[in-house]
Design a protein around this motif. Sequence first.
Motif, PDB file in Angstrom:
ATOM      1  N   ASP A 356      52.236 -62.271 -36.280  1.00  0.00           N
ATOM      2  CA  ASP A 356      52.316 -62.566 -34.840  1.00  0.00           C
ATOM      3  C   ASP A 356      53.546 -63.420 -34.523  1.00  0.00           C
ATOM      4  N   ALA A 357      53.798 -64.412 -35.377  1.00  0.00           N
ATOM      5  CA  ALA A 357      54.950 -65.282 -35.139  1.00  0.00           C
ATOM      6  C   ALA A 357      56.261 -64.505 -35.277  1.00  0.00           C
ATOM      7  N   ALA A 358      56.356 -63.661 -36.337  1.00  0.00           N
ATOM      8  CA  ALA A 358      57.583 -62.891 -36.552  1.00  0.00           C
ATOM      9  C   ALA A 358      57.789 -61.876 -35.432  1.00  0.00           C
ATOM     10  N   ALA A 359      56.708 -61.181 -35.050  1.00  0.00           N
ATOM     11  CA  ALA A 359      56.817 -60.181 -33.981  1.00  0.00           C
ATOM     12  C   ALA A 359      57.151 -60.844 -32.647  1.00  0.00           C
ATOM     13  N   ALA A 360      56.593 -62.024 -32.397  1.00  0.00           N
ATOM     14  CA  ALA A 360      56.889 -62.727 -31.147  1.00  0.00           C
ATOM     15  C   ALA A 360      58.356 -63.135 -31.081  1.00  0.00           C
ATOM     16  N   ALA A 361      58.894 -63.595 -32.211  1.00  0.00           N
ATOM     17  CA  ALA A 361      60.317 -63.964 -32.240  1.00  0.00           C
ATOM     18  C   ALA A 361      61.190 -62.730 -31.995  1.00  0.00           C
ATOM     19  N   LEU A 362      60.782 -61.596 -32.571  1.00  0.00           N
ATOM     20  CA  LEU A 362      61.539 -60.361 -32.358  1.00  0.00           C
ATOM     21  C   LEU A 362      61.447 -59.913 -30.901  1.00  0.00           C
ATOM     22  N   THR A 363      60.260 -60.017 -30.311  1.00  0.00           N
ATOM     23  CA  THR A 363      60.091 -59.671 -28.898  1.00  0.00           C
ATOM     24  C   THR A 363      60.976 -60.537 -28.011  1.00  0.00           C
ATOM     25  N   GLU A 364      60.996 -61.821 -28.302  1.00  0.00           N
ATOM     26  CA  GLU A 364      61.812 -62.740 -27.510  1.00  0.00           C
ATOM     27  C   GLU A 364      63.290 -62.369 -27.608  1.00  0.00           C
ATOM     28  N   ALA A 365      63.732 -62.037 -28.824  1.00  0.00           N
ATOM     29  CA  ALA A 365      65.138 -61.652 -29.001  1.00  0.00           C
ATOM     30  C   ALA A 365      65.446 -60.368 -28.237  1.00  0.00           C
ATOM     31  N   ARG A 366      64.520 -59.425 -28.257  1.00  0.00           N
ATOM     32  CA  ARG A 366      64.739 -58.166 -27.537  1.00  0.00           C
ATOM     33  C   ARG A 366      64.770 -58.396 -26.026  1.00  0.00           C
ATOM     34  N   ARG A 367      63.882 -59.233 -25.531  1.00  0.00           N
ATOM     35  CA  ARG A 367      63.871 -59.489 -24.085  1.00  0.00           C
ATOM     36  C   ARG A 367      65.143 -60.200 -23.643  1.00  0.00           C
ATOM     37  N   GLU A 368      65.589 -61.146 -24.453  1.00  0.00           N
ATOM     38  CA  GLU A 368      66.827 -61.843 -24.115  1.00  0.00           C
ATOM     39  C   GLU A 368      68.002 -60.869 -24.144  1.00  0.00           C
ATOM     40  N   ALA A 369      68.033 -59.991 -25.174  1.00  0.00           N
ATOM     41  CA  ALA A 369      69.128 -59.025 -25.281  1.00  0.00           C
ATOM     42  C   ALA A 369      69.054 -57.985 -24.166  1.00  0.00           C
ATOM     43  N   SER A 370      67.847 -57.646 -23.725  1.00  0.00           N
ATOM     44  CA  SER A 370      67.726 -56.650 -22.659  1.00  0.00           C
ATOM     45  C   SER A 370      68.391 -57.152 -21.381  1.00  0.00           C
ATOM     46  N   GLY A 371      68.259 -58.449 -21.109  1.00  0.00           N
ATOM     47  CA  GLY A 371      68.932 -59.011 -19.931  1.00  0.00           C
ATOM     48  C   GLY A 371      70.440 -58.944 -20.068  1.00  0.00           C
ATOM     49  N   ARG A 372      70.933 -59.258 -21.268  1.00  0.00           N
ATOM     50  CA  ARG A 372      72.382 -59.196 -21.480  1.00  0.00           C
ATOM     51  C   ARG A 372      72.887 -57.760 -21.386  1.00  0.00           C
ATOM     52  N   LEU A 373      72.105 -56.812 -21.905  1.00  0.00           N
ATOM     53  CA  LEU A 373      72.516 -55.414 -21.829  1.00  0.00           C
ATOM     54  C   LEU A 373      72.553 -54.943 -20.381  1.00  0.00           C
ATOM     55  N   ASP A 374      71.557 -55.336 -19.590  1.00  0.00           N
ATOM     56  CA  ASP A 374      71.538 -54.935 -18.180  1.00  0.00           C
ATOM     57  C   ASP A 374      72.758 -55.474 -17.442  1.00  0.00           C
ATOM     58  N   LEU A 375      73.150 -56.725 -17.742  1.00  0.00           N
ATOM     59  CA  LEU A 375      74.339 -57.296 -17.116  1.00  0.00           C
ATOM     60  C   LEU A 375      75.605 -56.567 -17.567  1.00  0.00           C
ATOM     61  N   ALA A 376      75.666 -56.244 -18.863  1.00  0.00           N
ATOM     62  CA  ALA A 376      76.827 -55.523 -19.373  1.00  0.00           C
ATOM     63  C   ALA A 376      76.928 -54.145 -18.735  1.00  0.00           C
ATOM     64  N   MET A 377      75.786 -53.479 -18.544  1.00  0.00           N
ATOM     65  CA  MET A 377      75.792 -52.165 -17.909  1.00  0.00           C
ATOM     66  C   MET A 377      76.240 -52.267 -16.456  1.00  0.00           C
ATOM     67  N   ALA A 378      75.800 -53.285 -15.758  1.00  0.00           N
ATOM     68  CA  ALA A 378      76.211 -53.458 -14.360  1.00  0.00           C
ATOM     69  C   ALA A 378      77.732 -53.606 -14.267  1.00  0.00           C
ATOM     70  N   ALA A 379      78.314 -54.343 -15.248  1.00  0.00           N
ATOM     71  CA  ALA A 379      79.762 -54.516 -15.249  1.00  0.00           C
ATOM     72  C   ALA A 379      80.484 -53.213 -15.523  1.00  0.00           C
ATOM     73  N   GLU A 380      79.876 -52.328 -16.333  1.00  0.00           N
ATOM     74  CA  GLU A 380      80.522 -51.055 -16.653  1.00  0.00           C
ATOM     75  C   GLU A 380      80.332 -50.014 -15.556  1.00  0.00           C
ATOM     76  N   LEU A 381      79.217 -50.048 -14.847  1.00  0.00           N
ATOM     77  CA  LEU A 381      78.928 -49.013 -13.852  1.00  0.00           C
ATOM     78  C   LEU A 381      79.777 -49.180 -12.599  1.00  0.00           C
ATOM     79  N   GLY A 382      80.179 -50.418 -12.260  1.00  0.00           N
ATOM     80  CA  GLY A 382      80.987 -50.631 -11.065  1.00  0.00           C
ATOM     81  C   GLY A 382      82.281 -49.832 -11.082  1.00  0.00           C
ATOM     82  N   PRO A 383      83.126 -49.969 -12.096  1.00  0.00           N
ATOM     83  CA  PRO A 383      84.374 -49.202 -12.138  1.00  0.00           C
ATOM     84  C   PRO A 383      84.157 -47.695 -12.201  1.00  0.00           C
ATOM     85  N   LEU A 384      82.969 -47.279 -12.628  1.00  0.00           N
ATOM     86  CA  LEU A 384      82.659 -45.844 -12.694  1.00  0.00           C
ATOM     87  C   LEU A 384      82.086 -45.336 -11.376  1.00  0.00           C
TER      88      LEU A 384
END
Length: 549
Positions: A356-384
């Motif tokens: 549970d502890a290991a999976a929770a840490a992985l979930t947290e990392a994925r959720r944090e990365a998902s926000g960064r990915l969404d921001l990165a995608m927003a930056a790429e979609l504008g010029p397109l």
Amino acid sequence: MLRSLDIRDMLIIERLSLDFHPGLNVLTGETGAGKSILLDALGFVLGWRGRAELVRAGAAQGEVTAVFDLPVGHAARAVLEEAGLAPEDELILRRVNAADGRKTAYVNDRRTSGEVLRALSDTLVELHGQHDDRGLLDPRGHRTLLDSFAATDPLRAATRAAWSALAAARKRMAAAEAALAAAKGEEDYLRHAVAELDKLDPQPGEEASLDTRRRAMQGAARIREDVLRAVHALGNDGAEGLMRDATRWLDGAAEAADGRLDAPMAALTRATIELADAAQGVEEALDALSFDPAELEAAEERLFAIRALARKHGVLADDLGTFAGDLRLRLSAIDGGEGNLRALSAEVATATAAYDAAAAALTEARREASGRLDLAMAAELGPLKMERAVFRTDVTPGDAGPEGRDAVAFTVATNPGAPAGPLNRIASGGELSRFLLALKVCLAQGADAVTMIFDEIDRGVGGATADAVGRRLARLAEGAQVLVVTHSPQVAAKGAQHWRVEKRVTGEVTTSSVVPLSPSERVDELARMLAGESVTDAARDAARALLDG
């Protein structure tokens, strides 16, 4: 990196050899010239499923050879080792298609299967396009893509280890529960059998000893009567008494016999001594043959009891003691089973908490990365020219497993207020191409080991949007290898290498070829893409401007 591609007698290609380079490689040509045939040929040598009829008309067989460079640590090396093939710095894939449909594959000149080719292709090439179902459009791979973006390898390794430990603890617990349940099902039998064996307490070798003693007593009973008669015949009432009488009678008559009785009397004395010895021996034998009938009865009773238990349990009489020990162990498993289950349950609880502890840490990392990915995608979609579109990475609870317990899906909404949905259901053809390109740019970490192919990913866009697509493809190709099949001059102008696909008709035979373009030829090709059949000086000037831009 794909270094070269050699095609012989495939579809409308008679013979074609291409040498590719790092960076952005572009292929252009008129519609129907055969650009898709190149991808068909590459897919064929990589084991992909495609057209059924590939051999050029009139040819006995078609053949495609692809040469890749494999740097140290490339994922293809592990695939080769698993297939029993020695990895080398150069990987040569060759596949032959006979006219009758039979296909033969080779890896570094060793025959192999299409499955091995497909496993290698997953590490060598990524194909992206509007009908891409092997990569970014496949929801089953979205979690892996997010993990790559988030660099979660250490967290995933810890989660896999915790899952393995939990699975092992659960397996031990289940085995103990099953064993206890099975043991409890025979508890009454075990307790009765152990009590019965403990009461009798048979010893190794006892059955043979009892049998020998029993046979001896039975034999004694049969001969003792005759031995007793012999004792009587030799005793005072028999021969011994008569010999004493004879000695007494002869002794009284000896003086009057003038020595005639001396010898007979001496012989009689000797016979008396021998008779006494015989009588003593027979009496000793009689004593040895004496037994208590109760002892015979007791021996027989114990011998029969031991043999009955041996038959009952299907073991040898001498093995009854060992058998009893085994039954006691099974009983002890029952008696100690509950305590063992409590200990195993504690192990499962500990392993569950660790997972549970290991999976929770992985979930947290994925959720944090998902926000960064969404921001990165927003930056790429504008010029397109998709600044109004919204890309979102959804991390939701899923089934627990070695890779954690998260489900990951990429969703898009093309307009504000529009419902979000899967990429391939919401976006139109042109939008989908740009979504895929933007996503690939954001996920490009470590892509230098894979050749990325974009098949007309710029379809449906032009002008500034096509230019933005080209710039992103060029950026994606930095330190990597990208192949682009395109109809867009803005995209083609960004290529480091440029080939033109041409179709020729000689007599009634149609063939396709690929020509590397010199700088001047490249200007003419871009001018054709801009102006069409009639290439003007203005179109050439525009082509030069694209190349300079």
